[in-house]
Write an enzyme that holds these catalytic residues in place. Structure first.
Site, PDB file in Angstrom:
ATOM      1  N   LYS A  22     -52.131  -5.724 -60.610  1.00 35.66           N
ATOM      2  CA  LYS A  22     -50.149  -5.914 -61.311  1.00 35.66           C
ATOM      3  C   LYS A  22     -50.447  -4.653 -61.995  1.00 35.66           C
ATOM      4  CE  LYS A  22     -49.895  -7.687 -65.503  1.00 35.66           C
ATOM      5  NZ  LYS A  22     -49.237  -6.893 -65.797  1.00 35.66           N
ATOM      6  N   ASN A  23     -51.157  -4.130 -62.484  1.00 33.50           N
ATOM      7  CA  ASN A  23     -51.707  -3.388 -63.959  1.00 33.50           C
ATOM      8  C   ASN A  23     -51.406  -1.826 -62.994  1.00 33.50           C
ATOM      9  OD1 ASN A  23     -50.657  -4.829 -65.342  1.00 33.50           O
ATOM     10  ND2 ASN A  23     -52.413  -4.848 -67.095  1.00 33.50           N
ATOM     11  N   CYS A 117     -43.188  -7.888 -79.206  1.00 40.15           N
ATOM     12  CA  CYS A 117     -43.604  -9.513 -78.128  1.00 40.15           C
ATOM     13  C   CYS A 117     -44.927 -10.418 -78.123  1.00 40.15           C
ATOM     14  CB  CYS A 117     -44.437  -8.221 -76.588  1.00 40.15           C
ATOM     15  SG  CYS A 117     -45.773  -7.948 -76.891  1.00 40.15           S
ATOM     16  N   ARG A 122     -46.425  -4.823 -80.542  1.00 37.31           N
ATOM     17  CA  ARG A 122     -46.453  -3.554 -79.677  1.00 37.31           C
ATOM     18  C   ARG A 122     -45.743  -1.912 -79.117  1.00 37.31           C
ATOM     19  NH1 ARG A 122     -48.207  -6.667 -74.384  1.00 37.31           N
ATOM     20  NH2 ARG A 122     -48.940  -4.797 -73.479  1.00 37.31           N
ATOM     21  N   ASP A 310     -57.685  -8.785 -71.656  1.00 33.33           N
ATOM     22  CA  ASP A 310     -57.015  -9.516 -70.445  1.00 33.33           C
ATOM     23  C   ASP A 310     -58.100 -10.384 -70.205  1.00 33.33           C
ATOM     24  OD1 ASP A 310     -54.382  -7.853 -71.182  1.00 33.33           O
ATOM     25  OD2 ASP A 310     -54.396  -6.901 -69.086  1.00 33.33           O
ATOM     26  N   ARG A 402     -46.039 -13.812 -63.992  1.00 31.36           N
ATOM     27  CA  ARG A 402     -45.867 -12.913 -64.004  1.00 31.36           C
ATOM     28  C   ARG A 402     -46.675 -11.689 -63.553  1.00 31.36           C
ATOM     29  NH1 ARG A 402     -44.615 -11.042 -70.109  1.00 31.36           N
ATOM     30  NH2 ARG A 402     -44.898  -8.954 -68.865  1.00 31.36           N
TER      31      ARG A 402
HETATM   32  N1  EPU Z   1     -50.339   1.404 -79.675  1.00 30.36           N
HETATM   33  C1  EPU Z   1     -49.403   1.824 -80.333  1.00 30.36           C
HETATM   34  N2  EPU Z   1     -48.665   2.817 -80.082  1.00 30.36           N
HETATM   35  C2  EPU Z   1     -48.632   3.235 -78.555  1.00 30.36           C
HETATM   36  C3  EPU Z   1     -49.076   2.553 -78.064  1.00 30.36           C
HETATM   37  C4  EPU Z   1     -49.898   1.756 -77.818  1.00 30.36           C
HETATM   38  O1  EPU Z   1     -49.877   1.377 -81.660  1.00 30.36           O
HETATM   39  O2  EPU Z   1     -47.746   3.875 -78.959  1.00 30.36           O
HETATM   40  C5  EPU Z   1     -51.951   0.649 -79.599  1.00 30.36           C
HETATM   41  C6  EPU Z   1     -51.389  -1.131 -79.430  1.00 30.36           C
HETATM   42  O3  EPU Z   1     -50.375  -2.028 -80.136  1.00 30.36           O
HETATM   43  C7  EPU Z   1     -52.614  -2.317 -78.889  1.00 30.36           C
HETATM   44  C8  EPU Z   1     -52.848  -0.652 -78.394  1.00 30.36           C
HETATM   45  O4  EPU Z   1     -52.155   0.811 -79.240  1.00 30.36           O
HETATM   46  O5  EPU Z   1     -53.204  -2.037 -80.144  1.00 30.36           O
HETATM   47  C9  EPU Z   1     -53.912  -0.695 -76.775  1.00 30.36           C
HETATM   48  O6  EPU Z   1     -52.465  -0.992 -75.619  1.00 30.36           O
HETATM   49  P1  EPU Z   1     -52.088  -0.028 -74.791  1.00 30.36           P
HETATM   50  O7  EPU Z   1     -50.533   1.293 -75.522  1.00 30.36           O
HETATM   51  O8  EPU Z   1     -53.111   0.773 -74.546  1.00 30.36           O
HETATM   52  O9  EPU Z   1     -51.795  -1.316 -73.989  1.00 30.36           O
HETATM   53  P2  EPU Z   1     -50.093  -1.226 -72.759  1.00 30.36           P
HETATM   54  O10 EPU Z   1     -50.342  -0.413 -72.084  1.00 30.36           O
HETATM   55  O11 EPU Z   1     -48.639  -1.654 -73.884  1.00 30.36           O
HETATM   56  C10 EPU Z   1     -51.460  -2.207 -70.650  1.00 30.36           C
HETATM   57  C11 EPU Z   1     -52.045  -3.490 -69.850  1.00 30.36           C
HETATM   58  C12 EPU Z   1     -51.818  -4.749 -71.135  1.00 30.36           C
HETATM   59  C13 EPU Z   1     -53.247  -4.645 -71.602  1.00 30.36           C
HETATM   60  C14 EPU Z   1     -53.125  -3.490 -72.167  1.00 30.36           C
HETATM   61  C15 EPU Z   1     -54.930  -3.350 -72.849  1.00 30.36           C
HETATM   62  C16 EPU Z   1     -50.189  -2.733 -68.334  1.00 30.36           C
HETATM   63  C17 EPU Z   1     -48.708  -2.961 -67.862  1.00 30.36           C
HETATM   64  N3  EPU Z   1     -50.614  -3.695 -69.099  1.00 30.36           N
HETATM   65  O12 EPU Z   1     -50.779  -2.497 -72.175  1.00 30.36           O
HETATM   66  O13 EPU Z   1     -52.358  -5.839 -69.635  1.00 30.36           O
HETATM   67  O14 EPU Z   1     -53.552  -6.079 -71.858  1.00 30.36           O
HETATM   68  O15 EPU Z   1     -53.150  -2.105 -71.181  1.00 30.36           O
HETATM   69  O16 EPU Z   1     -55.465  -3.106 -71.951  1.00 30.36           O
HETATM   70  O17 EPU Z   1     -50.858  -1.671 -67.947  1.00 30.36           O
HETATM   71  C18 EPU Z   1     -51.664  -8.597 -68.950  1.00 30.36           C
HETATM   72  O18 EPU Z   1     -51.993  -7.633 -67.916  1.00 30.36           O
HETATM   73  O19 EPU Z   1     -51.942  -9.212 -69.421  1.00 30.36           O
HETATM   74  C19 EPU Z   1     -50.938  -6.821 -70.333  1.00 30.36           C
HETATM   75  C20 EPU Z   1     -50.414  -7.224 -71.419  1.00 30.36           C
END
Ligand code: EPU
Length: 435
Positions: A22-23, A117, A122, A310, A402
């Site tokens: 998915k990701n 969320c 996030r 995850d 999802r």
């Molecule tokens: N963060 C910030 N600022 C930002 C972006 C992130 O502070 O602008 C922080 C977040 O709050 C968090 C950390 O950085 O504490 C890591 O977040 P990240 O941005 O890596 O997460 P994401 O990109 O929103 C993706 C996956 C998630 C998975 C995380 C971590 C997708 C669509 N989602 O989320 O997947 O948990 O990386 O590996 O790729 C899931 O599939 O259930 C899921 C939540």
């Protein structure tokens, strides 16, 4: 809202096939906005987030066809709206991935700011700061993020250093930089396999991306991108979840169409606890619990190549069945222990101390009525339900839908006693059938 009814105590056996990630599919779908030509993606999983992303693409004017099962042909030759509305962003945070491609190709984008969320705060500040480094002007307007490229309409390559590793942030900036003028370097980039998969697709489209999968990604901007065909990598989190399913039910499974290389940290940790995992070939794993049972082992979640956040909830469910005390530290997200209180209602002994969960095992779990709170938390409840004595009812399984493709059908075919209680005839994922 659909529910799952699980009667615990069945040992899983047989074979389970893994769907596309998915990701990885989500950013690859949205990358199609970067070109007026057709992008064909294979091995797309049939999960609700993909349907939401399809809606987003269709909403902005793209055409999405499914010439065959699990294949999407996406054409963004006509894009009429440069905006992802709140209705979509609130159900799927990954909608923010539309910002980068829209901004890069059309010089302007507007995406609703995701609110709070279920897995903590996030923010997307790092995405936005990155766009600013590429010369964009970014501001907030009525709850939306609006971004505009410099007067030339084209972003400008730059050095971007993330203070914190972000997966979708890396993807958003990588996509934006493909059409920028000049070179972009992303430092402290995420190294998840999904990043490398997206880069592979972008390069097939004519982009010049080097170093994806390492902490430094270099992107040489090009004038335009073209058509490409790409198969999405297998879902490593679904793979890990089924490895745990075999271990927690004291069963034995062959997991096919997976990529063991992408699951190295999970495999290593599970082996440490007494789960026997054998790599039969490059895409097949064999898993069963060792005869002398499971031993507790501490865990700290980390960015890839570390143990993925995850898989934390599923690991916690497993540790309720292991001998000893395990300390599980969550370092990526705050507030990602919502499954702990539901597991406790089944009899698990779990104490939360800030970012750590301390699990005392083994405990006999008993079936209960449970509430799914987020995608991975819900998966852990399904696993616990399979291991519990008696009947478990899990409410709000739309969270599982999802990101897990027909989990009840896959587990049912391997001997799990799990059925979907359908409450809405319109749900595209409902089968209503006992499986
Ligand atoms: N963060 C910030 N600022 C930002 C972006 C992130 O502070 O602008 C922080 C977040 O709050 C968090 C950390 O950085 O504490 C890591 O977040 P990240 O941005 O890596 O997460 P994401 O990109 O929103 C993706 C996956 C998630 C998975 C995380 C971590 C997708 C669509 N989602 O989320 O997947 O948990 O990386 O590996 O790729 C899931 O599939 O259930 C899921 C939540």
């Amino acid at each position: 809202m659909d529910k799952f009814r699980i009667r615990g105590g069945c040992r899983l056996s047989g074979s389970i096939s893994i769907s596309g990630a998915k990701n990885s599919a989500l950013p690859c779908m949205v990358a199609s906005i970067l070109t007026p030509e057709t992008i064909t993606l294979k091995n797309i999983p049939y999960v609700r987030d993909i349907i939401t992303m399809r809606r987003l693409l269709e909403d902005i004017g793209a055409t999405v066809l499914t010439p065959e099962l699990r294949t999407y042909s996406i054409s963004a030759s006509r894009v009429e709206v440069l905006r992802a509305p709140y209705e979509l962003v609130k159900t799927m945070r990954a909608s923010v991935l539309a910002l980068g491609p829209l901004l890069a190709r059309f010089g302007k984008a507007r995406v609703a700011l995701p609110g709070g969320c279920a897995i903590g705060t996030r923010p997307i500040d790092l995405h936005l700061a990155g766009f600013e480094r590429l010369g964009a002007e970014v501001w907030l307007e009525s709850g939306d993020v609006v971004a505009r490229a410099p007067a030339s309409g084209r972003l400008i390559g730059a050095e971007i250093g993330f203070d914190k590793i972000t997966v979708t942030g890396t993807e958003n900036l990588m996509m934006a930089a493909t059409l920028a003028r000049g070179e972009t370097t992303i430092h402290n980039a995420a190294r998840e396999p999904e990043i490398a998969d997206l880069a592979e697709l972008l390069n097939k489209m004519g982009a010049r991306v080097r170093g994806a999968g390492t902490p430094t990604i270099e992107i040489e901007g090009v004038e335009a991108l073209g058509s490409a065909e790409h198969a999405i990598i297998p879902d490593r989190i679904e793979t890990g979840s089924f490895l745990v399913a075999a271990a927690i039910t004291n069963g034995e499974l062959e997991i096919t169409n997976c990529c063991p290389r992408h699951c190295a940290a999970v495999i290593e940790k599970l082996r440490e606890t007494g789960v026997e995992i054998e790599e039969l070939n490059q895409s097949t794993l064999h898993v069963r619990r060792a005869a002398n049972g499971l031993t507790a082992s501490d865990l700290t979640t980390k960015e890839h190549p570390g143990f993925p956040t995850d898989m934390q909830a599923q690991y916690m469910a497993l540790m309720t069945q292991a001998d000893g005390r395990s300390v599980i530290a969550e370092t990526i997200f705050d507030n990602r222990f919502m499954h702990a209180s539901e597991l406790r209602r089944m009899g698990a002994k779990i104490r939360i101390d800030r970012e750590k969960a301390i699990v005392a095992g083994p405990t006999r779990l008993t079936g209960a009525r449970l509430l799914a709170s987020d995608l991975r938390a819900s998966a852990s409840l399904v696993l616990a339900g399979l291991a519990a004595e008696g009947e478990t009812i899990i409410d709000r399984v739309y969270h599982i839908d999802r990101g897990y493709e027909k989990i009840e059908t896959k587990l049912g075919a391997a001997g799990g006693d799990i059925e979907r209680i359908r409450e809405s005839v319109t749900s595209p994922l409902s089968t209503g059938a006992k499986s």
